[in-house]
Enzyme design. Sequence first.
Site, mmCIF file in Angstrom:
data_model
loop_
_atom_site.group_PDB
_atom_site.id
_atom_site.type_symbol
_atom_site.label_atom_id
_atom_site.label_comp_id
_atom_site.label_asym_id
_atom_site.label_seq_id
_atom_site.Cartn_x
_atom_site.Cartn_y
_atom_site.Cartn_z
ATOM 1 N N GLU A 131 -6.143 -8.158 -3.832
ATOM 2 C CA GLU A 131 -6.615 -7.635 -2.705
ATOM 3 C C GLU A 131 -7.455 -8.762 -2.070
ATOM 4 O O GLU A 131 -7.971 -8.300 -0.986
ATOM 5 C CB GLU A 131 -7.608 -7.381 -3.183
ATOM 6 C CG GLU A 131 -7.684 -5.352 -2.349
ATOM 7 C CD GLU A 131 -5.917 -5.081 -2.061
ATOM 8 O OE1 GLU A 131 -5.931 -4.953 -0.951
ATOM 9 O OE2 GLU A 131 -4.942 -4.609 -2.684
ATOM 10 N N THR A 152 0.689 -1.243 -0.172
ATOM 11 C CA THR A 152 -0.380 -0.163 -0.056
ATOM 12 C C THR A 152 0.547 1.411 0.159
ATOM 13 O O THR A 152 2.121 1.322 0.308
ATOM 14 C CB THR A 152 -0.842 0.303 1.222
ATOM 15 O OG1 THR A 152 -1.639 -1.070 1.142
ATOM 16 C CG2 THR A 152 -1.882 1.150 0.673
ATOM 17 N N GLU A 209 -2.008 -4.340 -2.880
ATOM 18 C CA GLU A 209 -2.041 -4.751 -1.427
ATOM 19 C C GLU A 209 -0.610 -5.566 -1.292
ATOM 20 O O GLU A 209 -0.134 -4.959 -0.636
ATOM 21 C CB GLU A 209 -2.574 -6.520 -1.528
ATOM 22 C CG GLU A 209 -3.685 -7.521 -0.431
ATOM 23 C CD GLU A 209 -2.569 -7.628 0.336
ATOM 24 O OE1 GLU A 209 -2.659 -7.936 2.031
ATOM 25 O OE2 GLU A 209 -1.906 -8.711 0.104
ATOM 26 N N GLY A 226 0.764 0.029 4.803
ATOM 27 C CA GLY A 226 1.957 -1.021 5.790
ATOM 28 C C GLY A 226 0.695 -1.983 6.552
ATOM 29 O O GLY A 226 0.780 -2.415 7.954
#
Length: 570
Positions: free
Chosen positions: A425, A388, A408, A475
């Site tokens: 994702e 991210t 992701e 994160g």
Amino acid sequence: MSLRKLTFLAAPLLLLQGCTTVQARQAAPALHQGLVSAADPRAAEAGAEMLRQGGSATDAAIATMLALNVVEPQSSGIGGGGFMLRGDAKGQVVTFDGRETAPSGADPQWFLDDSGKPLPFMTAVISGRSVGVPGNLRLAEEAHERFGKLPWATLFEPAIKLARGGWVLSERGREFLVNAKNRAGHQPEGLALFYGADGQPLPAGTVLRNPALADTLSQVASHGTVWFYAGDNAKAIAREVAAETPRGGAMTPEDIAAYQAKVRPEVCGEYRTYRICGMGPPSSGAATVYAILKQLERFDLHALGPKSPTFWHLFAESQRLAYADRERYLGDTDFVSVPMKGLTDPAYLAARGMLISPDSTMPAVAAGTPQGIALAPPDGDEPEEHGTSHFVAVDDWGNAVSYTSTIEGSFGSGIMVGGYFLNNELTDFSFAPAGPDGRPVANRVQGGKRPRSSMAPTLVYDRGGHLFMTVGAAGGATIPVQVARALIGVIDFGLPVDQAVALPVLFAPGDALAVEQGTYLEAMIPQLKALGHGQVSARGLPLKTNAAVHTAAGWVGAADPRSEGAVARE
């Protein structure tokens, strides 16, 4: 100066409960107060260039997202999705949901093998099963139609220039190529772009070019998002994903064409004298950030300060409570009932906060029973999130954007189309569709559904209703904690924004507690254990926060010192 540039008026000093006075405002912003804070200086500069051309914070954020796709392809881009908050000086907040969706043929057994057991995580990731229909471009289009000032094609110019003309591979970028070759080099396109004839990542300092991505961005710039979501590009996405989906229900061109970004209700609440606004479901960000803060409101955090083991103990305990509710209740509200009103109710969170003691640790933590829920669904088994990128933008009209974009994990699924990586994702869904009692979990896979996210783009207004702060982080599951820590740093500790985002992180989503390796928190481990935390370890955490705060001198931006992030001004 135009009347629209006089939107910030004088405000009284902000006297905080248990806190010192923080930065006061000047009567009106100076000209050229706009800025961008992003995870890469070249992307921040792309956004700042839009501001120099008279663009809005929305224009700047979109240009930043596109440039990040080029220079930080491991983290975000048009093959993924995101959430954007846009706030104006009058207090209006609009939230855009560009989260990816599962293909219509997906079902709750999506991540189960033939024997009904959950697949190994990386088996699921590097396959078509993990890819959701990308949402970033539809989000950008929706936001630009509402709040953009510059022509759509202009926003693409910096990214196209970087992709075609070349950008320098950084040390950090090469580290990702070393650690995630199984994804970055999964297909010939990635190998040719990032690796040499010997199969090793190209050295830092190499000038990389991605003409395929430049061509893709040029087409979207010229023809709009319909080019991406229909026709040859959509067919190419569906073909690549289907080829790597070892079961029925694979993504189709129709799934891609049907994708829509959504304007969701913002989630706002009061903390101290501030109005905190964030992204609602399918993001768990706003609810989790707000719960962490509100459960701590009865404590004088300012008096404790950031060097106090008691503060970090309290912070850990509040996380444990917030994440218990997050795991149990949050999901896509188009498919499941989420008791957002109950989860963010001040009385409910105050009661949860009363479970926290400054002298001891709760022996066990369970989800609460917020108003609006009769029977809590069982816990899911979502894998840990990674990756991210987050960025913030502020313009001369007093508008601010907080935008979190993601594919992701590092390089997503490893599947490339048109020079960009497709996300993984869907692995943010629960792999097991039901709990031990057979009842379905809230975050189970369903066709067309959006997986729960930790992304937490946040806007903050002061007690006078003035836009005060924009913040967010990257994160994975640490995101709400990073954002809450930055907010406490500014609001409770009275720190300048750069010091607030540099504060260490303690992550406690359950009984195990991780402190950021290499920080002063390591020395507190014995004291934390003495307070009852049995499982405490020092770990390297995936941390990357970007923020901006309005002060007496105008807007001040900050980028996480752990990253290659930078602030660029117009």
